[in-house]
Design an enzyme around this catalytic site. Structure first.
Site, PDB file in Angstrom:
ATOM      1  CG  PHE A 205     -13.687  -4.187  -2.504  1.00  0.00           C
ATOM      2  CD1 PHE A 205     -12.733  -3.198  -2.279  1.00  0.00           C
ATOM      3  CD2 PHE A 205     -13.345  -5.244  -3.332  1.00  0.00           C
ATOM      4  CE1 PHE A 205     -11.482  -3.268  -2.861  1.00  0.00           C
ATOM      5  CE2 PHE A 205     -12.094  -5.317  -3.931  1.00  0.00           C
ATOM      6  CZ  PHE A 205     -11.159  -4.328  -3.681  1.00  0.00           C
TER       7      PHE A 205
ATOM      8  N   GLY B   2     -18.302  -1.611  -2.855  1.00  0.00           N
ATOM      9  CA  GLY B   2     -18.976  -2.608  -3.673  1.00  0.00           C
ATOM     10  C   GLY B   2     -18.276  -2.843  -4.993  1.00  0.00           C
TER      11      GLY B   2
ATOM     12  CE1 TYR C 207      -3.425  -2.614   0.179  1.00  0.00           C
ATOM     13  CE2 TYR C 207      -3.929  -1.937   2.415  1.00  0.00           C
ATOM     14  CZ  TYR C 207      -4.207  -2.717   1.315  1.00  0.00           C
ATOM     15  OH  TYR C 207      -5.265  -3.593   1.355  1.00  0.00           O
TER      16      TYR C 207
END
Length: 303
Positions: A217, A221, A67
């Site tokens: 998510f 989504g 990340y």
């Protein structure tokens, strides 16, 4: 009681955490696969954001050495925040995929390369032992994870890792891993619009075996790494209006209602959104509301 404690707690091995956590990916200004998540976050502001999360009872953070953006590293920011925070915060990281220093994605690491990835997380986070390391399976298929998970189990025995988990897996991978070492969590894509883990039985399997199921998510989504789009689902909007809540809070509450073993790790760089995400743990949905949200999307008008 802190705001994050309203949803209850779960144990990652011997580490008890509030079910509302924080996902650090957006701190870098980029989505994991390169999708834009906005500009780089000022380091001081990012540290203040994390301290705000900790102050609201968030006591576990999801991160990874991969990340990072050209200007920011999530692990470095977490290290900086924890260096001036007196209470223990569980840090869950992941290994498997890798990125070159210039940000290019590499294929799944070989089992013998996982020690280097673990040591890189240790260095970036300033720790001698990692609380939880997830083996993230990279790519489709039902290939064996035994060699990779076995390599992490050896690092656990060596004292570099306290607990092990899995990410992006299917039930057969969980079964395979548990023959090698205990699995404390499974992290997969899951949410109101993304329910593969229901169809495969993974969510129920984790509950039956006392394993934390940790969706990513859950709010964005189908947008995946990108920020969640303006809510278009009439079901979600109807429930949100009834509670005076946001659509994101309803999505998080629906996810948490899936079982006491389900955690949440929403990520944001907005302090107001952070407070809303944490507060979602106190949102209680009725059986009728859960039934409405569980209806197929095409059965509800969009708004």
């Amino acid at each position: 009681m802190s705001a994050a404690a309203a949803a209850g707690t779960w144990r990652l091995g011997d580490l008890e955490v509030n079910r509302i956590g924080y996902g650090a990916m957006r701190l870098t200004g980029n989505g994991m696969m390169g999708n834009s998540g906005g500009g780089p976050v000022d380091r001081a502001a990012a540290v203040r954001l994390l301290h705000s999360a900790f102050g609201q009872g968030v006591d576990h953070v999801d991160t990874a050495a991969f990340y990072f953006s050209p200007l920011r590293s999530a692990n470095e920011i977490i290290n900086r925040a924890l260096s001036t925070w007196t209470e223990h915060v569980v840090v869950v990281t992941k290994v498997g995929p890798g990125r070159t220093p210039c940000g290019e994605w590499q294929t799944m690491a070989r089992p013998d390369q996982l020690r280097g990835q673990v040591e890189e997380n240790l260095r970036q986070l300033g720790r001698d032992c990692l609380d939880v390391v997830n083996l993230r399976r990279n790519g489709p298929g039902t290939d064996s994870i035994a060699e990779h998970f076995g390599a992490l189990a050896e690092l656990r025995e060596a004292g570099l890792v306290r607990h092990l988990g899995l990410s992006n897996v299917r039930p057969e991978h969980v079964a395979e891993a548990r023959t090698i070492a205990p699995v404390v969590c499974v992290q997969n894509a899951y949410g109101l619009d993304w329910r593969d883990a229901d169809g495969s039985g993974l969510v129920d399997l984790c509950r039956e075996q006392g394993i934390a199921f940790v969706p990513f998510f859950a709010v964005s989504g189908l947008q995946r790494e990108a920020a969640a789009a303006r809510e278009q689902d009439a079901r979600v909007l109807t429930v949100a209006r009834a509670h005076g809540a946001t659509a994101a809070q309803v999505r998080l509450a629906w996810t948490l209602h899936r079982g006491p073993h389900v955690l949440a790790i929403p990520g944001t760089t907005n302090p107001a959104h952070l407070a809303e995400n944490v507060a979602a743990g106190a949102l209680r949905l009725s059986e009728d509301e859960l039934g409405l949200l569980d209806r197929p999307t095409d059965a509800a008008a969009t708004g």
